[in-house]
Write a protein that holds these residues in place. Structure first.
Motif, short mmCIF file in Angstrom:
data_model
loop_
_atom_site.label_atom_id
_atom_site.label_comp_id
_atom_site.label_asym_id
_atom_site.label_seq_id
_atom_site.Cartn_x
_atom_site.Cartn_y
_atom_site.Cartn_z
N ASP A 132 0.94 4.49 -2.98
CA ASP A 132 0.53 5.82 -2.03
C ASP A 132 1.88 6.53 -2.81
N THR A 177 1.01 -0.47 0.10
CA THR A 177 0.14 -0.05 -0.16
C THR A 177 0.86 1.46 0.27
N ARG A 178 1.91 1.22 1.25
CA ARG A 178 2.95 2.72 0.94
C ARG A 178 3.78 2.56 -0.35
N SER A 215 1.70 7.52 -6.56
CA SER A 215 1.13 9.05 -6.61
C SER A 215 1.37 9.83 -6.98
#
Length: 84
Positions: A81, A77-78, A84
């Protein structure tokens, strides 16, 4: 209650069916889990937790696997993130 003709599985029945298993060492036995480095320090830190499964009874493995899964999911997930 057992059905007619059914064998009730007891430690004695298991010992008779597989004497080598019944006479084996008690407790968890190391599986020899080897975790190779991935090159990502965050992922490597999470994967090290898999080594705990080597010394825990089977019923405690799920906690280890869930911890590792959660850590890997958070790491991915990191990464997403940061893109983006």
């Amino acid at each position: 209650m057992t059905e007619a003709g059914a064998v009730q599985v007891t430690p004695e029945v298991i010992a008779q069916a597989a004497p080598e298993a019944a006479s084996g060492p008690e407790g968890p036995q190391p599986m020899g889990v080897v975790v190779e480095a991935t090159g990502n320090t965050e992922v490597d830190g999470v994967l090290v937790r898999l080594e705990d499964a080597d010394v825990l009874p089977t019923e405690d493995h799920i906690e280890v696997y869930e911890d590792v899964h959660r850590g890997l999911r958070d790491a991915l997930t990191r990464l997403d993130d940061n893109r983006s």
